[in-house]
Scaffold this motif. Structure first.
Motif, PDB file in Angstrom:
ATOM      1  N   VAL A 183       0.860  -1.185   0.000  1.00 21.76           N
ATOM      2  CA  VAL A 183       0.000   0.000   0.000  1.00 21.76           C
ATOM      3  C   VAL A 183       0.893   1.230   0.000  1.00 21.76           C
ATOM      4  O   VAL A 183       1.843   1.316   0.788  1.00 21.76           O
ATOM      5  CB  VAL A 183      -0.926   0.033   1.229  1.00 21.76           C
ATOM      6  CG1 VAL A 183      -1.756   1.319   1.234  1.00 21.76           C
ATOM      7  CG2 VAL A 183      -1.839  -1.181   1.241  1.00 21.76           C
ATOM      8  N   ASN A 184       0.578   2.183  -0.863  1.00 22.70           N
ATOM      9  CA  ASN A 184       1.402   3.390  -0.952  1.00 22.70           C
ATOM     10  C   ASN A 184       0.511   4.594  -1.230  1.00 22.70           C
ATOM     11  O   ASN A 184      -0.038   4.721  -2.313  1.00 22.70           O
ATOM     12  CB  ASN A 184       2.448   3.235  -2.065  1.00 22.70           C
ATOM     13  CG  ASN A 184       3.636   4.151  -1.849  1.00 22.70           C
ATOM     14  OD1 ASN A 184       4.244   4.137  -0.791  1.00 22.70           O
ATOM     15  ND2 ASN A 184       3.977   4.941  -2.847  1.00 22.70           N
TER      16      ASN A 184
ATOM     17  N   TYR B 263      -2.315   7.629   0.672  1.00 27.67           N
ATOM     18  CA  TYR B 263      -3.695   7.656   1.145  1.00 27.67           C
ATOM     19  C   TYR B 263      -4.430   8.926   0.735  1.00 27.67           C
ATOM     20  O   TYR B 263      -5.531   9.180   1.204  1.00 27.67           O
ATOM     21  CB  TYR B 263      -3.727   7.513   2.670  1.00 27.67           C
ATOM     22  CG  TYR B 263      -3.317   6.132   3.153  1.00 27.67           C
ATOM     23  CD1 TYR B 263      -4.260   5.116   3.308  1.00 27.67           C
ATOM     24  CD2 TYR B 263      -1.985   5.831   3.418  1.00 27.67           C
ATOM     25  CE1 TYR B 263      -3.884   3.846   3.735  1.00 27.67           C
ATOM     26  CE2 TYR B 263      -1.596   4.574   3.846  1.00 27.67           C
ATOM     27  CZ  TYR B 263      -2.554   3.581   4.000  1.00 27.67           C
ATOM     28  OH  TYR B 263      -2.172   2.321   4.413  1.00 27.67           O
TER      29      TYR B 263
ATOM     30  N   LYS C 174      -8.770   8.940   2.660  1.00 30.90           N
ATOM     31  CA  LYS C 174      -8.567   8.982   4.103  1.00 30.90           C
ATOM     32  C   LYS C 174      -9.871   8.827   4.888  1.00 30.90           C
ATOM     33  O   LYS C 174      -9.845   8.508   6.072  1.00 30.90           O
ATOM     34  CB  LYS C 174      -7.865  10.290   4.489  1.00 30.90           C
ATOM     35  CG  LYS C 174      -6.454  10.403   3.915  1.00 30.90           C
ATOM     36  CD  LYS C 174      -5.831  11.750   4.215  1.00 30.90           C
ATOM     37  CE  LYS C 174      -4.444  11.858   3.584  1.00 30.90           C
ATOM     38  NZ  LYS C 174      -3.838  13.202   3.805  1.00 30.90           N
TER      39      LYS C 174
ATOM     40  N   ASN D  24      -9.769  -3.881  -0.806  1.00 32.24           N
ATOM     41  CA  ASN D  24     -10.125  -3.229   0.447  1.00 32.24           C
ATOM     42  C   ASN D  24      -9.915  -1.725   0.348  1.00 32.24           C
ATOM     43  O   ASN D  24      -9.432  -1.208  -0.664  1.00 32.24           O
ATOM     44  CB  ASN D  24      -9.328  -3.832   1.613  1.00 32.24           C
ATOM     45  CG  ASN D  24      -7.821  -3.727   1.401  1.00 32.24           C
ATOM     46  OD1 ASN D  24      -7.347  -2.840   0.680  1.00 32.24           O
ATOM     47  ND2 ASN D  24      -7.068  -4.623   2.014  1.00 32.24           N
ATOM     48  N   ALA D  25     -10.245  -1.028   1.416  1.00 31.39           N
ATOM     49  CA  ALA D  25     -10.196   0.438   1.401  1.00 31.39           C
ATOM     50  C   ALA D  25      -8.798   0.988   1.107  1.00 31.39           C
ATOM     51  O   ALA D  25      -8.655   1.893   0.267  1.00 31.39           O
ATOM     52  CB  ALA D  25     -10.737   0.985   2.714  1.00 31.39           C
ATOM     53  N   PRO D  26      -7.727   0.497   1.752  1.00 27.85           N
ATOM     54  CA  PRO D  26      -6.395   1.066   1.462  1.00 27.85           C
ATOM     55  C   PRO D  26      -5.952   0.889   0.012  1.00 27.85           C
ATOM     56  O   PRO D  26      -5.135   1.663  -0.487  1.00 27.85           O
ATOM     57  CB  PRO D  26      -5.472   0.292   2.414  1.00 27.85           C
ATOM     58  CG  PRO D  26      -6.354  -0.161   3.526  1.00 27.85           C
ATOM     59  CD  PRO D  26      -7.667  -0.457   2.870  1.00 27.85           C
ATOM     60  N   HIS D  27      -6.510  -0.131  -0.671  1.00 28.03           N
ATOM     61  CA  HIS D  27      -6.147  -0.358  -2.070  1.00 28.03           C
ATOM     62  C   HIS D  27      -7.130   0.286  -3.048  1.00 28.03           C
ATOM     63  O   HIS D  27      -6.986   0.130  -4.266  1.00 28.03           O
ATOM     64  CB  HIS D  27      -6.037  -1.850  -2.351  1.00 28.03           C
ATOM     65  CG  HIS D  27      -4.771  -2.468  -1.831  1.00 28.03           C
ATOM     66  ND1 HIS D  27      -3.523  -2.151  -2.334  1.00 28.03           N
ATOM     67  CD2 HIS D  27      -4.558  -3.366  -0.836  1.00 28.03           C
ATOM     68  CE1 HIS D  27      -2.593  -2.826  -1.684  1.00 28.03           C
ATOM     69  NE2 HIS D  27      -3.182  -3.572  -0.767  1.00 28.03           N
TER      70      HIS D  27
ATOM     71  N   LYS E   7      -7.027   5.428  -6.971  1.00 26.87           N
ATOM     72  CA  LYS E   7      -7.835   4.605  -6.076  1.00 26.87           C
ATOM     73  C   LYS E   7      -9.200   5.254  -5.851  1.00 26.87           C
ATOM     74  O   LYS E   7      -9.341   6.475  -5.910  1.00 26.87           O
ATOM     75  CB  LYS E   7      -7.131   4.443  -4.727  1.00 26.87           C
ATOM     76  CG  LYS E   7      -5.759   3.786  -4.800  1.00 26.87           C
ATOM     77  CD  LYS E   7      -5.097   3.790  -3.426  1.00 26.87           C
ATOM     78  CE  LYS E   7      -3.710   3.191  -3.471  1.00 26.87           C
ATOM     79  NZ  LYS E   7      -3.033   3.253  -2.160  1.00 26.87           N
ATOM     80  N   ARG E   8     -10.192   4.416  -5.544  1.00 30.19           N
ATOM     81  CA  ARG E   8     -11.553   4.854  -5.218  1.00 30.19           C
ATOM     82  C   ARG E   8     -12.046   5.908  -6.214  1.00 30.19           C
ATOM     83  O   ARG E   8     -12.256   7.078  -5.878  1.00 30.19           O
ATOM     84  CB  ARG E   8     -11.636   5.390  -3.785  1.00 30.19           C
ATOM     85  CG  ARG E   8     -13.098   5.498  -3.301  1.00 30.19           C
ATOM     86  CD  ARG E   8     -13.188   6.157  -1.936  1.00 30.19           C
ATOM     87  NE  ARG E   8     -12.501   5.397  -0.908  1.00 30.19           N
ATOM     88  CZ  ARG E   8     -12.353   5.799   0.356  1.00 30.19           C
ATOM     89  NH1 ARG E   8     -12.836   6.965   0.727  1.00 30.19           N
ATOM     90  NH2 ARG E   8     -11.725   5.045   1.227  1.00 30.19           N
TER      91      ARG E   8
END
Length: 272
Positions: free
Chosen positions: A92-93, A95, A99, A224-227, A245-246
């Motif tokens: 994971v890199n 955020y 957040k 998942n959320a961090p990814h 992401k997201r």
């Protein structure tokens, strides 16, 4: 006419006035040689900024992009690996933009540019199930970060090109995109997180590359959320900074959309 063979006087025999002139001349050339790089430095440091860096540096980055575009092709595929070679725990890199918790009522908003008289004048809102209805593609490849690390990762999702075709997006006519009809394609696709905290601009050629995914799975499980849950961009022809992401919003433009790291001095294209 023959050259003069008159011997030069030893340094000790040169008149003081002539020696002084030689020294002054040497200092003059030295000062000129020193002034050139100083002048260039002053010119660069006092030039206006363009997307986070001084304009001359940005022009160099733009020139590099033009070189990279000359060898880009949809037939040039990033190397893939057997799934069993993928990392069981993907790194994971970063955020930025993710957040806050994932909204339970998340939808993907697509801003469509079309004549007001058509049914494409309003934004399109899709759920994750709408994305999953498209053909699924899986890929294990070497994810590369601009910071210098890389890792083989296994992702699954829908091809972005299939998504654009299915919903007739990315074109000025409102028809499904045809890579051979470049005049009908918008030049760029922009993406941003729901909170607008992270955003990228992607050239349309890279967006239509067959290995570019709207990914919803990592190692066969929902991401998942961090990814970047529930949906993120996986674009192997770019460094990780472009793999948004997201995803919350997608839009199209002939002008470069704003880009998080390009605004902070990085290359806009960041192609591999």
């Amino acid at each position: 006419m023959s050259q003069s063979t008159e011997p030069k006087l030893p340094e000790s025999d040169v008149p003081e006035s002539a020696l002084r002139r030689r020294i002054l001349k040497s200092f003059g050339w030295f000062a000129l040689a020193a002034a050139v790089p100083v002048g260039i430095y002053e010119w660069i440091t006092h030039s206006p900024k363009l997307l986070g860096v001084r304009k001359p540096f940005r022009r160099v980055l733009d020139a590099n992009e033009q070189v990279a575009r000359t060898y880009f092709s949809n037939t040039h595929l990033v190397r893939t690996y057997p799934v069993n070679q993928a990392a069981t725990k993907a790194r994971v890199n970063g955020y930025d933009g993710i957040k806050t918790p994932v909204s339970e009522d998340w939808t993907l908003q697509i801003d469509r540019k079309a004549a007001p008289s058509t049914d494409q004048s309003q934004p399109l809102h899709l759920t994750i199930d709408d994305i999953k209805a498209l053909p699924k593609h899986e890929m294990a490849y070497e994810f590369k970060c601009i910071e210098g690390w890389s890792q083989i990762q296994h992702w699954g999702g829908a091809r972005l090109s299939d998504f654009l075709v299915a919903h007739k997006l990315g074109t000025k006519s409102g028809h499904a995109p045809n890579p051979d009809n470049t005049d009908d394609l918008y030049k760029y696709i922009g993406m941003e997180t729901p909170d607008k905290g992270y955003y990228v601009g992607i050239d349309m050629e890279s967006a239509l590359h067959p290995q570019t995914l709207l990914a919803y799975e990592l190692n066969g499980e929902p991401i998942n959320a961090p990814h970047g849950a529930p949906l993120r961009l996986i674009i192997p022809v770019k460094y990780g900074v472009k793999n948004l992401k997201r995803i919350g919003r997608i839009f199209f433009s002939d002008e470069r959309p704003r880009d998080f790291w390009a605004e902070r001095g990085y290359d806009y294209y960041v192609g591999l």
